[in-house]
Each structure stands twice: as structure tokens, then as C-alpha cells.
Design a protein around this motif. Structure first.
Motif, PDB file in Angstrom:
ATOM      1  N   TRP A   1      21.992 -14.334  74.068  1.00 41.76           N
ATOM      2  CA  TRP A   1      22.853 -15.512  73.882  1.00 41.76           C
ATOM      3  C   TRP A   1      22.679 -16.502  75.027  1.00 41.76           C
ATOM      4  CZ3 TRP A   1      27.375 -16.316  77.062  1.00 41.76           C
ATOM      5  CH2 TRP A   1      28.091 -17.472  76.730  1.00 41.76           C
ATOM      6  N   ALA A   2      22.581 -16.031  76.253  1.00 43.27           N
ATOM      7  CA  ALA A   2      22.357 -16.911  77.405  1.00 43.27           C
ATOM      8  C   ALA A   2      21.064 -17.697  77.236  1.00 43.27           C
ATOM      9  CB  ALA A   2      22.329 -16.100  78.692  1.00 43.27           C
ATOM     10  N   LYS A   3      20.049 -17.068  76.687  1.00 42.76           N
ATOM     11  CA  LYS A   3      18.782 -17.753  76.424  1.00 42.76           C
ATOM     12  C   LYS A   3      18.977 -18.865  75.394  1.00 42.76           C
ATOM     13  CE  LYS A   3      14.316 -18.405  76.546  1.00 42.76           C
ATOM     14  NZ  LYS A   3      13.665 -18.984  77.746  1.00 42.76           N
ATOM     15  N   ASP A   4      19.785 -18.585  74.357  1.00 44.23           N
ATOM     16  CA  ASP A   4      20.066 -19.614  73.347  1.00 44.23           C
ATOM     17  C   ASP A   4      20.777 -20.816  73.969  1.00 44.23           C
ATOM     18  OD1 ASP A   4      18.926 -18.017  71.412  1.00 44.23           O
ATOM     19  OD2 ASP A   4      20.849 -17.204  70.706  1.00 44.23           O
ATOM     20  N   VAL A   5      21.746 -20.538  74.852  1.00 42.52           N
ATOM     21  CA  VAL A   5      22.463 -21.631  75.518  1.00 42.52           C
ATOM     22  C   VAL A   5      21.497 -22.463  76.353  1.00 42.52           C
ATOM     23  CG1 VAL A   5      24.268 -22.207  77.184  1.00 42.52           C
ATOM     24  CG2 VAL A   5      24.648 -20.365  75.525  1.00 42.52           C
ATOM     25  N   GLN A   6      20.601 -21.806  77.065  1.00 36.37           N
ATOM     26  CA  GLN A   6      19.608 -22.517  77.869  1.00 36.37           C
ATOM     27  C   GLN A   6      18.753 -23.441  77.000  1.00 36.37           C
ATOM     28  OE1 GLN A   6      16.437 -20.055  79.247  1.00 36.37           O
ATOM     29  NE2 GLN A   6      15.261 -21.792  80.030  1.00 36.37           N
TER      30      GLN A   6
ATOM     31  N   SER B   1      34.572 -17.187  81.205  1.00 27.61           N
ATOM     32  CA  SER B   1      35.466 -18.331  80.985  1.00 27.61           C
ATOM     33  C   SER B   1      36.365 -18.123  79.801  1.00 27.61           C
ATOM     34  CB  SER B   1      34.619 -19.595  80.770  1.00 27.61           C
ATOM     35  OG  SER B   1      33.944 -19.508  79.543  1.00 27.61           O
ATOM     36  N   ASP B   2      37.303 -19.056  79.622  1.00 27.81           N
ATOM     37  CA  ASP B   2      38.197 -19.019  78.476  1.00 27.81           C
ATOM     38  C   ASP B   2      37.409 -19.234  77.208  1.00 27.81           C
ATOM     39  OD1 ASP B   2      40.906 -20.734  80.169  1.00 27.81           O
ATOM     40  OD2 ASP B   2      40.324 -18.622  80.118  1.00 27.81           O
ATOM     41  N   ASP B   3      37.909 -18.677  76.135  1.00 29.10           N
ATOM     42  CA  ASP B   3      37.275 -18.846  74.835  1.00 29.10           C
ATOM     43  C   ASP B   3      38.186 -19.689  73.962  1.00 29.10           C
ATOM     44  OD1 ASP B   3      35.389 -16.401  72.906  1.00 29.10           O
ATOM     45  OD2 ASP B   3      35.486 -18.596  72.793  1.00 29.10           O
ATOM     46  N   THR B   4      37.675 -20.123  72.823  1.00 27.67           N
ATOM     47  CA  THR B   4      38.467 -20.953  71.934  1.00 27.67           C
ATOM     48  C   THR B   4      39.498 -20.119  71.202  1.00 27.67           C
ATOM     49  OG1 THR B   4      36.841 -20.652  70.199  1.00 27.67           O
ATOM     50  CG2 THR B   4      36.611 -22.600  71.585  1.00 27.67           C
ATOM     51  N   GLY B   5      40.572 -20.749  70.816  1.00 29.20           N
ATOM     52  CA  GLY B   5      41.603 -20.058  70.052  1.00 29.20           C
ATOM     53  C   GLY B   5      41.936 -20.818  68.806  1.00 29.20           C
TER      54      GLY B   5
ATOM     55  N   TYR C   1      30.333 -21.262  71.975  1.00 24.80           N
ATOM     56  CA  TYR C   1      31.315 -20.555  71.158  1.00 24.80           C
ATOM     57  C   TYR C   1      30.731 -19.304  70.487  1.00 24.80           C
ATOM     58  CZ  TYR C   1      34.173 -24.795  71.520  1.00 24.80           C
ATOM     59  OH  TYR C   1      34.904 -25.861  71.979  1.00 24.80           O
ATOM     60  N   GLU C   2      29.414 -19.192  70.462  1.00 19.05           N
ATOM     61  CA  GLU C   2      28.781 -18.064  69.780  1.00 19.05           C
ATOM     62  C   GLU C   2      28.578 -16.871  70.713  1.00 19.05           C
ATOM     63  OE1 GLU C   2      25.256 -19.808  68.220  1.00 19.05           O
ATOM     64  OE2 GLU C   2      26.311 -20.804  66.562  1.00 19.05           O
TER      65      GLU C   2
END
Length: 379
Positions: A275-280, A371-375, A258-259
Motif C-alpha cells: 500500500w505504501a508503494k501505491d501511495v508513492q 494517523s487518523d482514519d476517515t469515519g 483511505y485504502e
């Protein structure tokens, strides 16, 4: 605030005295003589017994004005003075015995909601008489969560003391804290209906003066008169250990996803790669946590298969973090998202007795390329 006395009756030209037509109750041309305003005020304050000292002073001033101007209201001024004197004695007695402090504490409690329906705790459900969860709320009724209800409290946050920070700052605090705490109460986010969102009660400037510092966070329907049925609570007090471990890992990964930066990779590749690194990193930590847990016999194999997909996703996010351009970044970005809310996740949830209906998301962000994001609905 003092009340100015009304003007006395005007005398006709050349009249020798205050009552030229011989009747002490009427002015010229038969007009009734006005009643002294301070006499009325003194009587009202004397009856209310709220500020008796003021009522007594106004009564004495009214008597003097009535005598000088020939106005009516002597009986009211006398009654107001007597009642105010009695009230002053009672207030003095209350102050010397501590009864006034008890009264003030009770008054503050009523104003801030203590001991009333507004004194809601985490896990309480309630109804709003109007069915509306926005705007100002003056009354609510606590009801069982097992039946229909308008809201369910999932957190109560106490703000620090000091001067009132202003409506905007209080609202910002409520947004930050309530949205951050919702998953700790409803860990199974799939079980929260799509038409439910986060709301909150916040202190007003008036209630702040009386000691109100609480933000009450609660779930409610996004449409007016939408009712909830049953509790949305799913935390360690209601879940088994396997369920808690699984949801903790899933929610940690979701929080990282979500970030996502608002800017597209074409506009800020460095931020998206970071951010991709954080997700990893988060995926790696949660994979280890899930591998280290002893799963029950029914969940062991489905969870193991999900972990394999999470490993594949972690490798894709690592590649996205090292991408040379936006096109390469989005290729690995999409591959990294493939497992999220997919069939393997549904199978694992089913084995654990969790909700298996994946939530729908609205893409409200200006950025985010894949992808879709939160709403959500702003309150």
C-alpha cells in the motif's frame, strides 16, 4: 379471492318452511336474515370498476344463491352486475383504443416516482415531511438549494434489469456507488460539514416490479431534523480551472491514503508495504500533474511550496515501502503523513479560494498504525 356466502338462517326443529314465523325478512326468534356476501362484493367491484368481469360473475352467482337460500341482497347483486357490465364495456373500449396502456403508464409513473417529488435529478434539493432520512420514504418535496433543506442529490445511478436482486444486494450496490461518487460532486471535501453524510433512496421489491431501477444518492445531516443550507456542489460546473486541478490531485492522494490495509504492519507487513508503494506512485503522478499546470499569480508560489512537501512525502512513502520491519515502516509512515492537511495545504487552499477548515476524522478502522482514519455513519 372468492368470498364464501354466509350460511342461511337455521330453521327450528320441525319447521315446515324457510320462514316459520311468517316474515320473509327475519329468521327464527326475530333474527334478521343475513345479506349475501357475494352481492356485497359484486356491488363494491361494480362501483370501483377495477375488475368488472369478476364483479359481473359474483353478481350472477349471488342472485342464484339469494333465490335458493332466501337471503337478502338482490338489489345489490343486480346493481353490481349492471355496473360491472358497464365497466367491462369501458375496459374493452380502452384496450382497443390504447387508453389502458396510457393509464398503466401513468400508474407506473406514480408508483416509481416519475413526475413526482421522487423524480429527483443530480443537483436537486428536497425536504422530507418527517425530517427523517432513514427507513421508508413515502413523500418528499423538492425545494431550492439556496434555502434550508434536508437533502441534496449528488448522483442518480441506474441498476441493470432482471429479477429483483434482494434488499441486501441493492443496499450493497448503493453503498459502493454512492460513496465512490460523492467526491465527484463535492470535490472540495473540506467544505462538506462534519455532520453531513451520504444517504440514498433505493428501489423496493414492489417498485422494482414497476420498472424502478434508480439509486438516488444524496447528502443529509447525521442527526434527525438537521438541515443543510446552500449547495454542497463543487465540481467543474462551479469551480475555476485552478481549483479543479488542485482538488483533483488532492482527492486522488486522499483516495490512495483511505485504502490503507486493516491489518497493522506487525500483523501483515507485506500488505502495508504494498500500500505504501501505491501511495508513492499516486503522489508522483499528482505532483507531475500539478507541475504541468499553469497556475494563476496568487496560487503559483503557495502551490509550488506544497509540491515540495509532497515530494518529501513521496520519498518517505518509498522508504516505508522498502522497510525491513514494522518499526522502520511506521517511522516513514508518520513522516509521509506530515504534510497532509498541514499549514502549507491551508495556505494553498486560501490562495485558490477554497475552504480552509480541515475536516476532522474518526478512527473507526481496526488497523492502521499511525494517523487518523476517515469515519462515517452507516445508513
Amino acid at each position: 379471492m372468492s368470498i364464501p356466502p354466509p350460511a342461511g338462517p337455521q330453521q327450528p326443529y320441525g319447521a315446515p318452511g324457510p320462514y316459520p314465523y311468517g316474515h320473509p325478512g327475519y329468521g327464527p326468534y326475530g333474527r334478521p336474515v343475513s345479506i349475501n356476501g357475494l352481492a356485497i362484493a359484486s356491488l363494491v367491484l361494480g362501483i370501483l370498476c377495477f375488475v368488472p368481469a369478476v364483479g359481473l360473475v359474483l353478481g350472477l352467482i349471488a342472485l342464484a344463491q339469494i333465490k335458493r337460500k332466501g337471503e337478502r341482497g338482490k338489489g345489490m347483486a343486480v346493481a353490481g352486475s349492471i355496473l360491472s357490465t358497464v365497466g367491462l364495456v369501458l375496459w374493452t373500449l380502452a384496450l382497443t383504443t390504447g387508453s389502458a396502456a396510457d393509464f398503466w403508464d401513468g400508474f407506473k409513473g406514480a408508483a416509481t416516482g416519475e413526475g413526482t417529488a421522487f423524480a429527483l435529478d443530480k443537483g436537486n434539493c428536497f425536504d422530507s415531511p418527517t425530517g427523517n432520512l432513514e427507513g421508508e420514504a413515502y413523500d418528499i418535496d423538492e425545494v431550492p438549494c439556496s434555502g434550508p433543506h434536508d437533502g441534496e442529490v449528488f448522483a442518480v445511478v441506474t441498476l441493470p434489469g432482471g429479477a429483483y436482486p434482494g434488499d441486501e444486494e441493492v443496499t450493497r450496490n448503493a453503498d459502493d456507488k454512492c460513496y465512490a461518487l460523492q467526491d465527484g460532486y463535492a470535490m472540495d471535501t473540506w467544505a462538506v460539514p462534519d455532520d453531513v453524510d451520504v444517504y440514498y433512496f433505493i428501489p423496493s421489491r414492489q417498485s422494482w416490479r414497476l420498472g424502478d431501477r434508480e439509486i438516488t444518492c444524496f447528502f443529509g445531516g447525521t442527526e434527525r431534523d438537521t438541515e443543510l443550507t446552500g449547495s454542497l456542489r463543487s465540481d467543474p460546473t462551479t469551480l475555476g480551472l485552478d481549483q479543479t486541478v488542485f482538488l483533483s490531485a488532492s482527492n486522488a492522494v486522499d483516495t490512495a491514503l483511505y485504502e490503507e490495509p486493516e491489518e497493522y504492519a506487525e500483523d501483515d507487513l507485506a500488505a502495508n508495504k504494498a500500500w505504501a508503494k501505491d501511495v508513492q506512485v499516486v503522489l508522483g503522478a499528482q505532483i507531475e500533474a500539478m507541475r504541468g499546470h499553469g497556475w494563476g499569480p496568487e496560487a503559483k508560489q503557495p502551490v509550488a511550496e506544497l509540491i515540495e512537501e509532497m515530494e518529501d512525502a513521496r520519498a518517505e512513502w518509498a522508504r516505508a515501502a522498502g522497510a525491513k520491519d514494522a518499526d522502520a515502516y511506521y517511522e516513514h509512515y508518520d513522516n509521509g503523513y506530515d504534510y497532509v492537511d498541514g499549514p502549507t495545504t491551508v495556505t494553498a487552499r486560501e490562495a485558490l479560494g477554497l475552504d480552509t477548515t480541515a475536516p476532522t476524522y474518526e478512527d473507526e478502522s481496526e488497523g492502521g498504525g499511525g494517523s487518523d482514519d476517515t469515519g462515517g455513519i452507516d445508513v
